[in-house]
Design an enzyme around this catalytic site. Structure first.
Site, PDB file in Angstrom:
ATOM      1  CD  GLU A 107      92.479  57.911  30.591  1.00 46.12           C
ATOM      2  OE1 GLU A 107      92.643  58.546  31.655  1.00 46.12           O
ATOM      3  OE2 GLU A 107      91.375  57.731  30.060  1.00 46.12           O
ATOM      4  CG  ASP A 146      94.871  59.177  33.790  1.00 41.55           C
ATOM      5  OD1 ASP A 146      93.731  59.672  33.850  1.00 41.55           O
ATOM      6  OD2 ASP A 146      95.087  58.020  33.387  1.00 41.55           O
ATOM      7  CB  SER A 149      89.359  59.286  32.123  1.00 44.54           C
ATOM      8  OG  SER A 149      89.385  58.040  31.498  1.00 44.54           O
ATOM      9  CG  ASP A 209      72.667  63.011  48.479  1.00 47.11           C
ATOM     10  OD1 ASP A 209      73.011  62.239  47.553  1.00 47.11           O
ATOM     11  OD2 ASP A 209      71.697  62.800  49.228  1.00 47.11           O
ATOM     12  N   GLY A 246      71.062  60.068  49.212  1.00 49.13           N
ATOM     13  CA  GLY A 246      71.934  58.987  49.662  1.00 49.13           C
ATOM     14  C   GLY A 246      72.640  58.341  48.487  1.00 49.13           C
ATOM     15  CG  ASP A 254      72.574  58.189  43.108  1.00 55.44           C
ATOM     16  OD1 ASP A 254      73.460  58.075  42.230  1.00 55.44           O
ATOM     17  OD2 ASP A 254      72.327  59.262  43.683  1.00 55.44           O
TER      18      ASP A 254
END
Length: 535
Positions: free
Chosen positions: A255, A259, A456, A501, A515, A517
């Site tokens: 992680e 990052d 992540s 989209d 749109g 969701d």
């Protein structure tokens, strides 16, 4: 002394755990007492204006502390309570409205009328069994009646692991529906999403980490391989947390490195501040509070790739955390949070709908996941990330806790069976980006080059985009020069044209649709259009 039950403090034993005896009465521990803020009505009014996308000047850290920090007399009452019970005041912070107390288990049992125990646990996460022990409690906490309108939360008595990281290594299978495996460097993903050309100069990106660590030599090798200068990375210890790599890539090291490498590759001229804290509710909130109020590094954007189902948090911890995130909004700090890797259930047994917190806070940009395919430097297809029962899926759904924000009004949510209904509470996520491990990010962890996905990766991806936007704003006109974009959600929901989209796929119980969701939010970014729409 009359006692008062602290609202929202009730705890149950951790699922899969069992208590094996009393906690050592002589064990030393620290608790964080969260206090009410001054001028709460004025702060609510400021936040209401931000939610309506009105022009509001962000507060400096000093201004926020002065106007909305805890009152000196409230802190004094907590100190008096501590003295009565033999507890030591470790520190007090008016800006974050918190006081840290230390004492023994016996002293804390008496002070808060609890019975702390030792508990053992075992659970499965990313196809790996995690075992350990924690100091736990059940039931509610009690405080003196004199503190009932002052203290809003007491955290740290129970030190169970609160959050899980949301990254996944490329699995040893090929999702048949989505073609062959590919991988991208963060720079390639940024290019496919048409990110603006600057690299975050003058900005600081904060990364919140609840374990693991990084090796400077790995970072140097990785960024050198990309042909860019490594960003300045600073490790900041919060409490007992520290940069402590385990050497196991499947640990929290994965992680931490993901990052840093995603954010640092895209915003290479930004400073990266990594806040390490213990994986408890108290540690998590402390790390975010430290980043938000850090007057030295002054992060303008925070990336969080940890979280847990709303049902795993106490109400007091969620509200205290939400108060912290509200402060970030008031000070113009954007907070990007991974929405989770376990689809619409968020990993809760039984398959019911659950969303991840802190992604479900209305003061963060919740980041969902897609599966991204490209050819000749252009996107050829992008659908909801969902690898089915064998793998992960982007988290999303409807909060059971937080009210519907004004900027999500008149939206609908569609179930996997096609039933459409009005969105009635906070919907998750807000935005999305590549998260499928089968179309994942080429990174380096503990000396090994590998491919990682998960939401992540999307939180630091968006954090890097925000840093680049903030850097661009520093050279813009007088209305924005030198200011961060801050609480970005109300602006983004007015800019659907700035997104790709995503209309195909599902995350379990929710379908993608035109749109917004509950799988991919508004969609994945066209970074240059996002920049031009809010510059």
């Amino acid at each position: 002394m009359t006692a008062f039950s602290l609202s929202g403090s009730e705890r149950q034993i951790l699922s899969g755990a069992r208590c094996v005896g009393k906690a050592d009465p002589n064990e030393q521990l620290e608790v964080i007492v969260i206090l009410r803020r001054q001028a709460d009505a004025a702060l609510s009014g400021l936040i209401d204006k931000l939610n309506r996308n009105e022009q509001v000047a962000h507060l400096t850290r000093e201004q926020f502390a002065q106007k909305f920090g805890a009152a000196a007399q409230d802190i004094a009452k907590v100190e008096h309570f501590a003295k009565q019970h033999g507890l030591h005041v470790v520190s007090e912070n008016a800006a974050s409205a918190s006081v840290i107390l230390s004492g023994t288990v016996a002293q804390c049992n008496a002070a808060f009328n609890v019975d702390l125990e030792r508990c053992t646990y075992s659970y499965q996460h990313r196809q790996k069994t995690h075992q350990g022990s924690y100091r736990g409690r059940t039931g509610v906490l009690e405080i003196p009646t004199e503190l009932k309108d002052i203290v809003t939360a007491v955290l740290g008595l129970d030190n169970r692991p609160q959050a899980r990281s949301h990254f996944r290594f490329r699995p040893p299978f090929h999702p048949a529906a989505q073609g062959s495996d590919v991988s991208y460097t963060p720079l390639q993903v940024a290019s496919l999403y048409n990110f603006p050309g600057n690299s975050g100069a003058g900005q600081c990106i904060a990364l919140i980490e609840l374990g693991g660590g990084y090796q400077a030599s790995d970072l140097q090798t990785y960024f050198s391989g990309l042909g860019i200068t490594a960003p300045t990375v600073t490790a900041i210890a919060v409490g007992t947390g520290k940069n402590q790599p385990t050497g196991d890539a499947n640990s929290a090291d994965g992680e931490v490195m993901l990052d840093i490498e995603v954010a640092g590759a895209i915003a290479s001229k930004a400073n990266i501040a990594v806040y390490f804290s213990p994986n408890t509710d108290a540690g998590f909130i402390s790390a975010v509070n430290t980043a938000i109020h850090d007057a030295q590094n002054k992060p303008s954007v925070i990336s969080i790739s940890w979280g847990g189902p709303e049902s795993s948090w106490t109400q007091q911890a969620m509200q205290a955390f939400n108060q912290t995130l509200q402060a970030a909004a008031a000070m113009g700090v954007t907070v990007c949070v991974a929405s989770g890797d376990s689809g619409s259930s968020d990993g809760v047994s039984g398959g019911s709908n659950n969303v991840d917190f802190p992604a479900s806070s209305p003061y963060v940009l919740a980041c969902g996941g897609t599966s991204l395919h490209a050819s000749a430097k252009a996107i050829t297809s992008e659908v909801v990330w969902n690898d089915g029962a064998q793998g992960g899926a982007g988290g999303g759904g409807v909060s059971a806790v937080f009210a519907l924000p004004v900027w999500q009004q008149n939206l609908t949510v569609t179930t996997e069976s096609g039933i459409k209904s009005p969105l009635t509470k906070r919907g998750v996520p807000d935005v999305a980006g590549d998260a499928d491990p089968a179309t994942g990010y080429a990174v380096r962890v503990d000396g090994t080059d590998t491919v990682i996905g998960g939401t992540s990766a999307v939180a630091p991806l968006w954090a890097a985009l925000v840093a680049c936007i903030n850097s661009a704003r520093s050279g813009a006109g007088s209305d924005t020069k030198g200011t961060s974009v801050g609480f970005i959600n109300p602006k983004l929901y007015q800019q659907q044209a700035a997104f790709h989209d995503i209309t195909q796929g599902n995350n379990g119980n929710f379908n993608a649709e035109p749109g917004w969701d509950a799988c991919t939010g508004l969609g994945s970014p066209d970074g240059t259009k996002v920049l031009s729409s809010i510059i």
